[in-house]
Design an enzyme around this catalytic site. Structure first.
Site, mmCIF file in Angstrom:
data_model
loop_
_atom_site.group_PDB
_atom_site.id
_atom_site.type_symbol
_atom_site.label_atom_id
_atom_site.label_comp_id
_atom_site.label_asym_id
_atom_site.label_seq_id
_atom_site.Cartn_x
_atom_site.Cartn_y
_atom_site.Cartn_z
ATOM 1 N N ARG A 26 -4.774 0.332 14.981
ATOM 2 C CA ARG A 26 -5.199 1.694 14.627
ATOM 3 C C ARG A 26 -6.362 2.145 15.507
ATOM 4 O O ARG A 26 -6.487 3.320 15.829
ATOM 5 C CB ARG A 26 -5.640 1.758 13.162
ATOM 6 N N GLU A 39 4.063 -16.424 13.797
ATOM 7 C CA GLU A 39 4.300 -16.801 12.400
ATOM 8 C C GLU A 39 5.329 -17.923 12.352
ATOM 9 O O GLU A 39 6.448 -17.773 12.851
ATOM 10 C CB GLU A 39 4.792 -15.602 11.601
ATOM 11 N N SER A 45 4.196 -10.615 5.987
ATOM 12 C CA SER A 45 3.746 -9.577 5.043
ATOM 13 C C SER A 45 4.530 -9.585 3.737
ATOM 14 O O SER A 45 5.098 -8.585 3.320
ATOM 15 C CB SER A 45 3.841 -8.189 5.693
ATOM 16 N N CYS A 49 2.107 -13.651 -4.477
ATOM 17 C CA CYS A 49 1.763 -13.490 -5.894
ATOM 18 C C CYS A 49 2.960 -13.026 -6.719
ATOM 19 O O CYS A 49 2.972 -13.198 -7.941
ATOM 20 C CB CYS A 49 0.619 -12.486 -6.048
ATOM 21 N N ASN A 307 -6.703 -9.587 2.525
ATOM 22 C CA ASN A 307 -6.477 -8.268 3.125
ATOM 23 C C ASN A 307 -7.770 -7.632 3.603
ATOM 24 O O ASN A 307 -7.832 -7.064 4.701
ATOM 25 C CB ASN A 307 -5.779 -7.354 2.111
ATOM 26 N N ARG A 444 -23.461 -3.822 -25.139
ATOM 27 C CA ARG A 444 -24.464 -3.336 -26.099
ATOM 28 C C ARG A 444 -25.029 -4.498 -26.913
ATOM 29 O O ARG A 444 -26.242 -4.582 -27.130
ATOM 30 C CB ARG A 444 -23.842 -2.315 -27.037
#
Length: 452
Positions: A26, A39, A45, A49, A307, A444
Protein backbone atom coordinates in the site's frame (compact mmCIF):
# COMPACT_ATOMS: atom_id res chain seq x y z
CA UNK A 1 20.65 5.11 -15.05
CA UNK A 2 17.79 2.77 -14.12
CA UNK A 3 16.44 3.06 -10.58
CA UNK A 4 17.00 -0.11 -8.56
CA UNK A 5 14.03 -1.82 -6.96
CA UNK A 6 14.24 -2.99 -3.36
CA UNK A 7 13.06 -6.47 -2.51
CA UNK A 8 11.06 -7.56 0.51
CA UNK A 9 10.98 -11.29 1.22
CA UNK A 10 8.35 -12.60 3.63
CA UNK A 11 8.67 -16.04 5.21
CA UNK A 12 5.18 -17.24 6.15
CA UNK A 13 1.92 -16.53 4.39
CA UNK A 14 -0.64 -16.23 7.14
CA UNK A 15 -1.82 -13.36 9.36
CA UNK A 16 1.44 -11.58 10.20
CA UNK A 17 3.27 -12.23 6.94
CA UNK A 18 0.46 -11.24 4.61
CA UNK A 19 -0.46 -8.19 6.71
CA UNK A 20 3.16 -7.02 6.42
CA UNK A 21 3.24 -7.66 2.67
CA UNK A 22 -0.10 -5.94 2.05
CA UNK A 23 0.77 -2.87 4.10
CA UNK A 24 4.20 -2.50 2.50
CA UNK A 25 2.56 -2.68 -0.91
CA UNK A 26 0.00 0.00 0.00
CA UNK A 27 2.84 2.36 0.85
CA UNK A 28 5.31 1.46 -1.91
CA UNK A 29 4.32 0.69 -5.52
CA UNK A 30 5.56 -2.34 -7.43
CA UNK A 31 8.19 -0.32 -9.30
CA UNK A 32 9.75 0.70 -6.01
CA UNK A 33 9.42 -2.50 -3.99
CA UNK A 34 9.38 -6.12 -5.16
CA UNK A 35 7.54 -8.35 -2.65
CA UNK A 36 7.94 -12.14 -2.53
CA UNK A 37 6.19 -14.42 -0.03
CA UNK A 38 7.36 -17.97 0.70
CA UNK A 39 4.72 -20.25 2.25
CA UNK A 40 5.50 -23.90 2.95
CA UNK A 41 1.85 -24.95 2.94
CA UNK A 42 -0.82 -24.97 0.23
CA UNK A 43 -2.85 -22.00 1.55
CA UNK A 44 -2.28 -18.48 2.75
CA UNK A 45 -4.35 -16.03 4.79
CA UNK A 46 -6.61 -18.57 6.46
CA UNK A 47 -8.36 -18.45 9.83
CA UNK A 48 -6.82 -21.07 12.09
CA UNK A 49 -9.22 -19.90 14.80
CA UNK A 50 -12.11 -21.09 12.66
CA UNK A 51 -10.85 -24.66 12.25
CA UNK A 52 -12.72 -26.08 15.29
CA UNK A 53 -15.99 -24.69 13.95
CA UNK A 54 -15.38 -26.19 10.52
CA UNK A 55 -14.78 -29.52 12.26
CA UNK A 56 -17.98 -29.05 14.23
CA UNK A 57 -20.03 -28.14 11.17
CA UNK A 58 -20.92 -24.62 12.29
CA UNK A 59 -18.83 -23.47 9.31
CA UNK A 60 -19.89 -25.85 6.51
CA UNK A 61 -17.45 -24.68 3.83
CA UNK A 62 -13.68 -24.98 4.32
CA UNK A 63 -13.05 -22.20 1.82
CA UNK A 64 -14.99 -19.78 4.02
CA UNK A 65 -11.89 -19.78 6.26
CA UNK A 66 -9.72 -18.40 3.44
CA UNK A 67 -9.47 -14.62 3.62
CA UNK A 68 -7.57 -14.07 0.35
CA UNK A 69 -6.02 -16.29 -2.29
CA UNK A 70 -2.53 -16.10 -3.84
CA UNK A 71 -4.12 -14.84 -7.06
CA UNK A 72 -5.70 -11.91 -5.23
CA UNK A 73 -2.32 -10.92 -3.80
CA UNK A 74 -0.69 -11.41 -7.21
CA UNK A 75 -3.17 -8.87 -8.60
CA UNK A 76 -1.72 -6.37 -6.13
CA UNK A 77 1.85 -7.08 -7.25
CA UNK A 78 2.74 -9.48 -4.42
CA UNK A 79 4.34 -12.72 -5.62
CA UNK A 80 3.28 -15.70 -3.53
CA UNK A 81 5.04 -19.07 -3.70
CA UNK A 82 3.07 -21.80 -1.95
CA UNK A 83 4.58 -25.23 -1.23
CA UNK A 84 7.95 -23.49 -0.91
CA UNK A 85 9.71 -23.83 2.42
CA UNK A 86 12.39 -21.43 3.59
CA UNK A 87 15.27 -23.70 4.58
CA UNK A 88 17.91 -21.22 5.72
CA UNK A 89 18.51 -17.49 6.15
CA UNK A 90 21.95 -16.14 5.27
CA UNK A 91 22.05 -12.85 7.17
CA UNK A 92 25.46 -11.86 5.84
CA UNK A 93 24.51 -12.39 2.20
CA UNK A 94 20.94 -11.14 2.62
CA UNK A 95 19.46 -14.30 1.12
CA UNK A 96 16.87 -16.94 1.91
CA UNK A 97 17.56 -20.45 0.65
CA UNK A 98 14.32 -22.21 -0.23
CA UNK A 99 13.11 -25.73 -0.97
CA UNK A 100 12.57 -24.90 -4.65
CA UNK A 101 16.34 -24.69 -5.05
CA UNK A 102 16.39 -20.91 -5.38
CA UNK A 103 18.06 -18.23 -3.30
CA UNK A 104 15.92 -15.17 -2.70
CA UNK A 105 17.93 -12.03 -2.07
CA UNK A 106 16.36 -9.34 0.08
CA UNK A 107 16.84 -5.78 1.25
CA UNK A 108 14.32 -6.36 4.02
CA UNK A 109 13.12 -9.66 5.41
CA UNK A 110 9.98 -10.39 7.43
CA UNK A 111 10.08 -13.59 9.47
CA UNK A 112 6.50 -14.70 10.14
CA UNK A 113 6.98 -18.40 10.80
CA UNK A 114 4.14 -18.53 13.31
CA UNK A 115 3.74 -20.86 16.24
CA UNK A 116 4.49 -24.49 16.92
CA UNK A 117 1.94 -26.65 18.78
CA UNK A 118 3.33 -27.80 22.11
CA UNK A 119 4.20 -31.50 21.92
CA UNK A 120 5.59 -32.92 25.16
CA UNK A 121 7.96 -35.95 24.95
CA UNK A 122 5.19 -38.51 25.38
CA UNK A 123 5.48 -41.97 23.80
CA UNK A 124 2.92 -42.52 21.06
CA UNK A 125 2.21 -38.84 20.42
CA UNK A 126 2.91 -39.38 16.71
CA UNK A 127 0.48 -42.30 16.41
CA UNK A 128 -2.31 -42.46 13.85
CA UNK A 129 -5.36 -40.77 15.31
CA UNK A 130 -3.48 -38.03 17.20
CA UNK A 131 -4.18 -34.61 15.72
CA UNK A 132 -3.16 -31.00 16.18
CA UNK A 133 -5.49 -28.13 15.33
CA UNK A 134 -3.07 -25.81 13.58
CA UNK A 135 -3.56 -26.00 9.83
CA UNK A 136 -6.50 -26.61 7.53
CA UNK A 137 -5.11 -30.08 6.82
CA UNK A 138 -5.50 -30.86 10.53
CA UNK A 139 -9.16 -29.97 10.33
CA UNK A 140 -9.61 -32.15 7.26
CA UNK A 141 -7.93 -35.10 9.00
CA UNK A 142 -10.14 -34.80 12.09
CA UNK A 143 -13.28 -34.53 9.96
CA UNK A 144 -12.19 -37.65 8.08
CA UNK A 145 -11.62 -39.54 11.35
CA UNK A 146 -15.11 -38.63 12.54
CA UNK A 147 -16.61 -39.66 9.20
CA UNK A 148 -14.75 -42.99 9.46
CA UNK A 149 -16.55 -43.77 12.71
CA UNK A 150 -14.51 -42.31 15.58
CA UNK A 151 -16.62 -42.48 18.74
CA UNK A 152 -14.36 -41.68 21.68
CA UNK A 153 -12.26 -38.52 21.79
CA UNK A 154 -9.69 -37.42 24.33
CA UNK A 155 -8.66 -33.77 24.29
CA UNK A 156 -5.30 -32.98 25.88
CA UNK A 157 -5.35 -29.53 27.45
CA UNK A 158 -8.00 -27.11 28.66
CA UNK A 159 -7.04 -23.84 27.05
CA UNK A 160 -8.88 -22.07 24.23
CA UNK A 161 -8.38 -24.82 21.65
CA UNK A 162 -9.07 -27.57 24.20
CA UNK A 163 -12.41 -26.06 25.19
CA UNK A 164 -13.46 -25.34 21.63
CA UNK A 165 -12.55 -28.81 20.41
CA UNK A 166 -14.30 -30.48 23.35
CA UNK A 167 -17.47 -28.59 22.47
CA UNK A 168 -17.47 -29.35 18.75
CA UNK A 169 -16.57 -33.03 19.18
CA UNK A 170 -19.38 -33.42 21.67
CA UNK A 171 -21.72 -31.74 19.19
CA UNK A 172 -20.60 -34.23 16.54
CA UNK A 173 -21.79 -37.08 18.78
CA UNK A 174 -18.49 -38.29 20.23
CA UNK A 175 -17.94 -39.02 23.89
CA UNK A 176 -15.34 -36.52 25.07
CA UNK A 177 -12.78 -36.68 27.87
CA UNK A 178 -10.58 -33.67 28.58
CA UNK A 179 -7.31 -34.57 30.29
CA UNK A 180 -5.57 -31.71 32.10
CA UNK A 181 -2.09 -31.42 33.57
CA UNK A 182 -3.45 -28.48 35.58
CA UNK A 183 -6.05 -28.59 38.36
CA UNK A 184 -8.61 -26.69 36.27
CA UNK A 185 -9.33 -25.73 32.67
CA UNK A 186 -8.34 -22.27 31.44
CA UNK A 187 -5.20 -21.83 33.53
CA UNK A 188 -5.09 -18.22 32.28
CA UNK A 189 -7.95 -17.50 34.71
CA UNK A 190 -8.06 -17.56 38.48
CA UNK A 191 -9.20 -20.77 40.15
CA UNK A 192 -12.60 -19.48 41.20
CA UNK A 193 -13.45 -18.71 37.59
CA UNK A 194 -11.90 -21.95 36.32
CA UNK A 195 -14.15 -23.89 38.69
CA UNK A 196 -17.22 -22.40 37.00
CA UNK A 197 -15.93 -23.57 33.62
CA UNK A 198 -15.15 -27.05 34.92
CA UNK A 199 -18.67 -27.43 36.34
CA UNK A 200 -20.28 -26.23 33.12
CA UNK A 201 -18.23 -28.75 31.11
CA UNK A 202 -19.32 -31.55 33.39
CA UNK A 203 -22.95 -30.46 33.12
CA UNK A 204 -22.62 -30.67 29.33
CA UNK A 205 -21.45 -34.25 29.53
CA UNK A 206 -17.73 -33.65 29.06
CA UNK A 207 -15.59 -35.81 31.35
CA UNK A 208 -12.89 -33.56 32.82
CA UNK A 209 -9.85 -35.29 34.35
CA UNK A 210 -7.63 -32.72 36.15
CA UNK A 211 -4.11 -32.98 37.57
CA UNK A 212 -3.15 -35.76 35.18
CA UNK A 213 -0.13 -35.18 32.94
CA UNK A 214 -0.18 -37.59 30.02
CA UNK A 215 2.36 -40.41 30.27
CA UNK A 216 1.67 -42.37 27.09
CA UNK A 217 -0.54 -42.62 24.05
CA UNK A 218 -1.36 -46.31 23.87
CA UNK A 219 -1.64 -47.81 20.38
CA UNK A 220 -3.04 -51.00 18.91
CA UNK A 221 -1.28 -53.58 16.73
CA UNK A 222 -1.72 -51.35 13.68
CA UNK A 223 -0.14 -48.34 15.38
CA UNK A 224 -3.41 -46.45 15.81
CA UNK A 225 -4.34 -44.73 19.06
CA UNK A 226 -6.50 -46.74 21.45
CA UNK A 227 -6.11 -44.94 24.80
CA UNK A 228 -4.45 -42.12 26.72
CA UNK A 229 -2.64 -43.18 29.87
CA UNK A 230 -1.97 -41.00 32.91
CA UNK A 231 -0.79 -41.88 36.42
CA UNK A 232 -4.43 -42.08 37.47
CA UNK A 233 -5.72 -44.36 34.74
CA UNK A 234 -6.26 -45.03 31.07
CA UNK A 235 -8.92 -43.35 28.89
CA UNK A 236 -10.14 -45.12 25.79
CA UNK A 237 -9.82 -43.12 22.59
CA UNK A 238 -9.90 -43.57 18.87
CA UNK A 239 -9.24 -39.84 18.33
CA UNK A 240 -6.87 -37.63 20.35
CA UNK A 241 -6.66 -33.86 19.94
CA UNK A 242 -3.68 -31.80 21.10
CA UNK A 243 -4.73 -28.57 22.77
CA UNK A 244 -1.60 -27.93 24.81
CA UNK A 245 -0.85 -24.45 23.59
CA UNK A 246 1.54 -22.87 21.13
CA UNK A 247 5.18 -21.92 21.34
CA UNK A 248 7.12 -19.69 18.92
CA UNK A 249 8.46 -21.38 15.78
CA UNK A 250 11.97 -19.96 15.68
CA UNK A 251 14.09 -22.75 14.20
CA UNK A 252 15.06 -20.70 11.12
CA UNK A 253 15.71 -17.59 13.19
CA UNK A 254 17.87 -19.41 15.72
CA UNK A 255 19.92 -21.19 13.10
CA UNK A 256 20.49 -17.91 11.25
CA UNK A 257 21.66 -16.13 14.39
CA UNK A 258 18.79 -13.72 15.05
CA UNK A 259 18.55 -12.64 18.67
CA UNK A 260 16.01 -14.65 20.70
CA UNK A 261 14.22 -13.25 23.74
CA UNK A 262 13.73 -14.73 27.20
CA UNK A 263 10.36 -16.23 26.20
CA UNK A 264 11.89 -18.11 23.28
CA UNK A 265 10.42 -15.76 20.66
CA UNK A 266 12.41 -13.58 18.26
CA UNK A 267 13.50 -10.44 20.09
CA UNK A 268 12.10 -7.37 18.34
CA UNK A 269 11.78 -3.66 19.07
CA UNK A 270 8.40 -1.91 19.12
CA UNK A 271 8.77 -1.39 15.38
CA UNK A 272 8.93 -5.21 14.94
CA UNK A 273 12.54 -4.78 13.80
CA UNK A 274 14.98 -7.43 14.98
CA UNK A 275 17.14 -6.12 17.81
CA UNK A 276 20.21 -7.84 16.36
CA UNK A 277 19.73 -7.34 12.59
CA UNK A 278 17.94 -4.11 11.61
CA UNK A 279 17.20 -5.22 8.05
CA UNK A 280 15.09 -8.09 9.44
CA UNK A 281 11.60 -7.76 10.89
CA UNK A 282 9.52 -10.41 12.64
CA UNK A 283 5.85 -10.55 13.58
CA UNK A 284 3.17 -12.89 14.85
CA UNK A 285 3.37 -16.02 16.95
CA UNK A 286 7.13 -16.38 16.38
CA UNK A 287 8.05 -13.18 18.26
CA UNK A 288 8.43 -12.04 21.82
CA UNK A 289 6.26 -9.04 22.52
CA UNK A 290 5.68 -7.06 25.73
CA UNK A 291 2.88 -6.70 28.25
CA UNK A 292 1.31 -3.26 28.27
CA UNK A 293 0.95 -3.18 32.08
CA UNK A 294 4.24 -4.67 33.25
CA UNK A 295 6.42 -3.88 30.23
CA UNK A 296 7.97 -7.34 30.51
CA UNK A 297 8.58 -9.73 27.64
CA UNK A 298 5.73 -12.13 26.92
CA UNK A 299 4.71 -14.61 24.26
CA UNK A 300 1.02 -14.65 23.34
CA UNK A 301 -0.18 -16.56 20.27
CA UNK A 302 -3.23 -14.66 19.02
CA UNK A 303 -4.26 -13.70 15.51
CA UNK A 304 -5.22 -10.20 16.63
CA UNK A 305 -1.64 -9.45 17.64
CA UNK A 306 -0.20 -11.13 14.55
CA UNK A 307 -2.21 -8.92 12.19
CA UNK A 308 -1.30 -5.76 14.07
CA UNK A 309 2.39 -6.62 14.29
CA UNK A 310 2.51 -7.48 10.61
CA UNK A 311 0.93 -4.15 9.77
CA UNK A 312 3.52 -2.33 11.90
CA UNK A 313 6.39 -4.12 10.14
CA UNK A 314 4.88 -3.38 6.72
CA UNK A 315 4.40 0.28 7.63
CA UNK A 316 8.03 0.73 8.69
CA UNK A 317 9.29 -1.07 5.58
CA UNK A 318 6.98 1.13 3.52
CA UNK A 319 8.46 4.29 5.02
CA UNK A 320 5.73 5.20 7.51
CA UNK A 321 6.68 5.31 11.22
CA UNK A 322 4.77 2.80 13.35
CA UNK A 323 5.10 1.06 16.70
CA UNK A 324 3.37 -1.90 18.27
CA UNK A 325 1.71 -0.84 21.51
CA UNK A 326 1.93 -4.06 23.50
CA UNK A 327 -0.60 -6.65 24.59
CA UNK A 328 -3.05 -7.30 27.40
CA UNK A 329 -3.73 -10.87 26.34
CA UNK A 330 -7.39 -10.09 25.78
CA UNK A 331 -9.20 -13.19 24.54
CA UNK A 332 -12.57 -14.88 24.61
CA UNK A 333 -14.00 -18.29 23.82
CA UNK A 334 -17.01 -20.45 24.57
CA UNK A 335 -17.84 -24.01 25.53
CA UNK A 336 -21.48 -24.84 24.98
CA UNK A 337 -23.48 -21.81 26.05
CA UNK A 338 -20.82 -20.68 28.52
CA UNK A 339 -18.74 -17.70 27.39
CA UNK A 340 -15.29 -17.14 28.86
CA UNK A 341 -13.13 -14.03 28.54
CA UNK A 342 -10.11 -12.41 30.15
CA UNK A 343 -7.83 -9.40 29.83
CA UNK A 344 -4.84 -7.93 31.63
CA UNK A 345 -3.30 -9.66 34.64
CA UNK A 346 -4.74 -12.54 36.64
CA UNK A 347 -4.01 -12.55 40.38
CA UNK A 348 -0.91 -14.74 40.00
CA UNK A 349 0.52 -12.44 37.33
CA UNK A 350 -0.27 -9.37 39.45
CA UNK A 351 1.60 -10.90 42.38
CA UNK A 352 4.56 -11.83 40.19
CA UNK A 353 4.65 -8.28 38.83
CA UNK A 354 4.87 -6.90 42.37
CA UNK A 355 1.44 -5.28 42.57
CA UNK A 356 -0.33 -4.97 45.90
CA UNK A 357 -3.70 -5.93 44.49
CA UNK A 358 -7.22 -6.81 45.45
CA UNK A 359 -10.04 -8.60 43.67
CA UNK A 360 -13.81 -8.28 43.56
CA UNK A 361 -16.29 -10.62 41.90
CA UNK A 362 -19.95 -9.84 41.28
CA UNK A 363 -22.87 -11.95 40.07
CA UNK A 364 -25.42 -10.40 37.74
CA UNK A 365 -27.45 -11.11 34.60
CA UNK A 366 -26.72 -10.34 30.96
CA UNK A 367 -30.11 -8.63 30.49
CA UNK A 368 -32.70 -7.07 32.75
CA UNK A 369 -33.73 -9.87 35.11
CA UNK A 370 -37.34 -9.73 34.00
CA UNK A 371 -36.53 -9.93 30.29
CA UNK A 372 -36.65 -13.39 28.64
CA UNK A 373 -33.24 -14.93 28.05
CA UNK A 374 -31.41 -13.22 30.91
CA UNK A 375 -28.37 -15.34 31.73
CA UNK A 376 -26.08 -15.46 34.75
CA UNK A 377 -22.76 -13.63 34.45
CA UNK A 378 -19.80 -13.35 36.84
CA UNK A 379 -17.37 -10.47 36.47
CA UNK A 380 -14.08 -10.41 38.36
CA UNK A 381 -11.96 -7.28 38.52
CA UNK A 382 -8.38 -7.03 39.75
CA UNK A 383 -7.18 -3.61 40.92
CA UNK A 384 -4.13 -2.08 42.54
CA UNK A 385 -4.73 -1.50 46.21
CA UNK A 386 -4.74 2.18 47.06
CA UNK A 387 -4.87 3.66 43.57
CA UNK A 388 -7.74 1.53 42.28
CA UNK A 389 -5.90 1.16 38.95
CA UNK A 390 -7.49 -1.56 36.85
CA UNK A 391 -5.04 -4.44 36.31
CA UNK A 392 -7.13 -7.27 34.94
CA UNK A 393 -10.57 -8.76 34.51
CA UNK A 394 -12.27 -12.09 33.87
CA UNK A 395 -15.81 -12.93 32.78
CA UNK A 396 -17.67 -16.23 32.81
CA UNK A 397 -21.34 -16.39 31.92
CA UNK A 398 -24.12 -17.21 29.52
CA UNK A 399 -24.70 -15.86 26.01
CA UNK A 400 -24.01 -12.14 25.87
CA UNK A 401 -21.27 -12.23 28.51
CA UNK A 402 -17.96 -12.62 26.67
CA UNK A 403 -17.73 -9.50 24.55
CA UNK A 404 -18.21 -7.34 27.65
CA UNK A 405 -14.51 -7.99 28.26
CA UNK A 406 -13.77 -5.42 25.55
CA UNK A 407 -15.07 -2.61 27.77
CA UNK A 408 -12.70 -3.73 30.51
CA UNK A 409 -9.81 -4.17 28.08
CA UNK A 410 -10.35 -0.64 26.78
CA UNK A 411 -10.45 0.76 30.31
CA UNK A 412 -7.24 -1.04 31.28
CA UNK A 413 -5.57 0.06 28.03
CA UNK A 414 -6.44 3.66 28.84
CA UNK A 415 -5.09 3.40 32.41
CA UNK A 416 -8.45 3.95 34.08
CA UNK A 417 -9.26 3.27 37.71
CA UNK A 418 -12.22 1.27 38.93
CA UNK A 419 -13.85 4.50 40.10
CA UNK A 420 -13.51 6.06 36.64
CA UNK A 421 -14.99 2.99 34.98
CA UNK A 422 -17.84 2.92 37.49
CA UNK A 423 -18.82 6.42 36.39
CA UNK A 424 -18.61 5.72 32.67
CA UNK A 425 -21.64 6.01 30.41
CA UNK A 426 -22.53 2.52 29.17
CA UNK A 427 -25.69 1.70 27.26
CA UNK A 428 -28.88 0.22 28.71
CA UNK A 429 -31.87 -1.53 27.22
CA UNK A 430 -33.71 -4.44 28.92
CA UNK A 431 -33.01 -6.90 26.06
CA UNK A 432 -29.28 -6.11 26.22
CA UNK A 433 -28.34 -5.17 29.76
CA UNK A 434 -29.61 -4.44 33.26
CA UNK A 435 -29.88 -0.78 34.18
CA UNK A 436 -26.37 -0.99 35.55
CA UNK A 437 -24.27 -3.15 33.28
CA UNK A 438 -22.40 -5.93 35.13
CA UNK A 439 -19.10 -4.33 34.14
CA UNK A 440 -20.13 -1.08 35.85
CA UNK A 441 -21.43 -2.95 38.90
CA UNK A 442 -18.12 -4.76 39.32
CA UNK A 443 -16.18 -1.52 38.95
CA UNK A 444 -18.48 0.26 41.39
CA UNK A 445 -18.04 -2.46 44.03
CA UNK A 446 -14.25 -2.34 43.59
CA UNK A 447 -14.14 1.46 43.81
CA UNK A 448 -16.47 1.60 46.82
CA UNK A 449 -14.26 -0.79 48.78
CA UNK A 450 -11.14 1.08 47.67
CA UNK A 451 -12.45 4.48 48.71
CA UNK A 452 -14.27 3.25 51.79
Amino acid sequence: MPVSTDRLVVIGGDAAGMSAAAQARRLRPAGDLDIVVLEQGPEISYSACGIPYWIGGQVPDRDALLARTPAEFEADGITVHTHVRAEAIDLDAGEVRASDGRRYGYDNLVVATGGRPTRPPVPGLDADGVFGVHRLADGADIRAAIAAGAEKAVVLGGGYIGLEMAEVLLARGLSVTVVLADPLPMAQLDDDMGERICKAMGDMGIDVQPDQPVREIEVDADGAVRAVRTDAGSYDADLVVLGLGMGPETTLAREAGLQIGVTGGIDVAHTQRSRSHPEVFAAGDCVQTFHRITGEGIHVALGTHANKQGRVAGSVIGGRPARFAGVLGTAATKVGDLEVARTGLCTTQAEQAGFDHRTETIEATTRAGYYPGAEAIAVKIITERGSGLLLGAQIVGGPGSGKRIDVLATAIWAGMTAEELAGSDLSYAPPLSPTYDPVVVAARVASRIETG
